[in-house]
Scaffold this motif. Structure first.
Motif, short mmCIF file in Angstrom:
data_model
loop_
_atom_site.label_atom_id
_atom_site.label_comp_id
_atom_site.label_asym_id
_atom_site.label_seq_id
_atom_site.Cartn_x
_atom_site.Cartn_y
_atom_site.Cartn_z
N UNK A 1 0.84 -1.20 0.00
CA UNK A 1 0.00 0.00 0.00
C UNK A 1 0.88 1.24 0.00
N UNK A 2 0.59 2.17 -0.87
CA UNK A 2 1.31 3.45 -0.88
C UNK A 2 0.31 4.55 -0.57
N UNK A 3 0.79 5.75 -0.19
CA UNK A 3 -0.16 6.84 0.09
C UNK A 3 -1.06 7.14 -1.09
N UNK A 4 -2.27 7.57 -0.80
CA UNK A 4 -3.21 7.95 -1.85
C UNK A 4 -2.77 9.27 -2.48
N UNK A 5 -3.44 9.63 -3.60
CA UNK A 5 -3.09 10.87 -4.30
C UNK A 5 -3.28 12.08 -3.39
N UNK A 6 -4.38 12.08 -2.62
CA UNK A 6 -4.62 13.19 -1.70
C UNK A 6 -3.55 13.25 -0.62
N UNK A 7 -3.17 12.08 -0.09
CA UNK A 7 -2.12 12.05 0.93
C UNK A 7 -0.78 12.51 0.36
N UNK A 8 -0.49 12.14 -0.89
CA UNK A 8 0.77 12.57 -1.51
C UNK A 8 0.80 14.09 -1.66
N UNK A 9 -0.35 14.68 -2.00
CA UNK A 9 -0.41 16.14 -2.12
C UNK A 9 -0.12 16.80 -0.77
N UNK A 42 1.85 10.65 10.26
CA UNK A 42 0.55 11.21 10.66
C UNK A 42 -0.35 11.43 9.44
N UNK A 43 0.24 11.85 8.34
CA UNK A 43 -0.55 12.12 7.13
C UNK A 43 -1.25 10.85 6.64
N UNK A 44 -0.59 9.68 6.80
CA UNK A 44 -1.21 8.43 6.35
C UNK A 44 -1.92 7.71 7.50
N UNK A 46 -0.70 6.89 10.62
CA UNK A 46 0.08 6.02 11.51
C UNK A 46 1.34 6.76 11.99
N UNK A 47 1.16 7.77 12.84
CA UNK A 47 2.32 8.54 13.29
C UNK A 47 3.35 7.71 14.04
N UNK A 48 2.90 6.66 14.77
CA UNK A 48 3.84 5.82 15.52
C UNK A 48 4.84 5.12 14.61
N UNK A 49 4.36 4.61 13.47
CA UNK A 49 5.27 3.95 12.52
C UNK A 49 6.20 4.97 11.87
N UNK A 50 5.69 6.17 11.64
CA UNK A 50 6.56 7.23 11.13
C UNK A 50 7.67 7.54 12.13
N UNK A 51 7.33 7.53 13.42
CA UNK A 51 8.34 7.78 14.45
C UNK A 51 9.44 6.72 14.43
N UNK A 83 8.93 8.29 6.37
CA UNK A 83 7.96 8.00 7.43
C UNK A 83 6.60 7.66 6.88
N UNK A 84 6.17 8.39 5.85
CA UNK A 84 4.84 8.16 5.29
C UNK A 84 4.76 6.83 4.54
#
Length: 225
Positions: A1-9, A42-44, A46-51, A83-84
Motif C-alpha cells: 500500500x502506498x499513500x493515496x493521491x490526496x495524501x501525496x499532495x 501522521x498524514x497516512x 500512523x504517526x507511531x510507525x513514522x516515528x 515515514x509516510x
C-alpha cells in the motif's frame, strides 16, 4: 500500500514546509528527522510507525548542524517521505524490518542529494539578489525575499515527492519474502546506540565528562520515577 493521491499532495505540502524550517523560515525544529518522519506517518494515519523511521534517521543525523554556509545532508523532506511510505506499507504488516531498512537507505540517499540542492539554491539566491539597484522600493525588497523562500518551498516539496515515488516503486518491486524478519523494536534499539555514538561525536572528547554527567542524571531521574 502506498499513500493515496490526496495524501501525496499533503505530503508535498508538509515536505515544503519542513524544508523552509531548515533555514529559510522559522527553524522551529520540525525539520528534524524524528519530527518530520512522524508528520509523514501522521498524514497516512500512523504517526507511531513514522516515528520508528524518524528515530533511526534522527540517530544518524544528530551530529548534523545546519549553521551558516555549512554543507550538510538535508534531513526534513526525505524523512517525511520515508515515514509516510513506511507507515503506509505496513497495512497489512509486510516484512517490517526489511521495509524499514529500505526506507532508511532511500532517505539517506535523498538527504545527500537534498544537501546538494541546498547548495544550488544558495547559488541561485546569490545570482537572483545581485547588486541592489538605486531607489529600491519596499515592494522590491519583499519580492527579493519572497521568491527565494518560494523556491525553497518548491525544492522541499519536489524532494518529498521524489522520495514517495522512489520508495513506493522499490517497495512494490522488491520481493521481501526471502528476507529474515527483524522486529522494528530491535532496529530502534540499535538506532539508540547509533544515536549515542553520534552524540559523543558531537560533544567531542573534551566534553565527554559533561555528556556522561547528563546521561547519569537522566538515568537517576528515570529510576526515581
Amino acid at each position: 500500500m502506498i499513500p493515496t493521491a490526496a495524501q501525496i499532495a499533503v505530503l508535498a505540502l508538509v515536505g515544503g514546509l519542513v524544508a523552509l524550517d531548515g533555514t529559510s523560515v522559522g527553524q522551529f525544529m520540525v525539520s528534524r528527522p524524528f519530527v518530520a518522519a512522524a508528520l509523514g506517518g501522521l498524514v497516512v494515519g500512523r504517526p507511531g510507525l513514522g516515528m520508528a523511521v524518524g528515530i533511526v534517521l534522527e540517530a544518524l543525523h544528530l551530529a548534523v548542524l545546519p549553521v551558516g554556509a555549512a554543507k550538510y545532508p538535508e534531513g526534513g523532506p526525505p524523512a517525511v517521505a520515508a515515514g509516510a511510505v513506511f507507515a503506509a506499507s505496513q497495512s497489512p504488516p509486510v516484512a517490517a524490518g526489511a521495509t524499514l531498512l529500505v526506507a532508511v537507505l532511500v532517505a539517506l540517499a535523498l538527504e545527500w542529494f537534498g544537501g546538494h540542492t541546498v547548495e544550488w539554491m544558495r547559488q541561485f539566491n546569490v545570482r537572483f539578489a545581485g547588486a541592489p539597484p538605486e531607489g529600491l522600493t519596499p515592494g522590491e525588497v519583499a519580492r527579493r525575499h519572497g521568491i527565494p523562500i518560494a523556491v525553497d518551498f518548491l525544492r522541499g516539496a519536489a524532494l518529498t515527492l521524489a522520495g514517495v515515488v522512489i520508495l513506493g516503486v522499490l517497495l512494490r518491486a522488491i520481493d521481501f519474502s526471502g528476507f529474515p524478519e527483524i522486529a522494528v523494536g530491535t532496529v530502534v534499539r540499535l538506532s539508540v546506540v547509533a544515536g549515542l555514538a553520534s552524540a559523543l561525536r558531537l560533544f567531542g572528547r573534551a566534553h565527554y565528562p559533561l555528556f556522561f554527567a547528563g546521561a547519569a542524571a537522566g538515568a537517576v531521574v528515570a529510576w526515581l520515577r
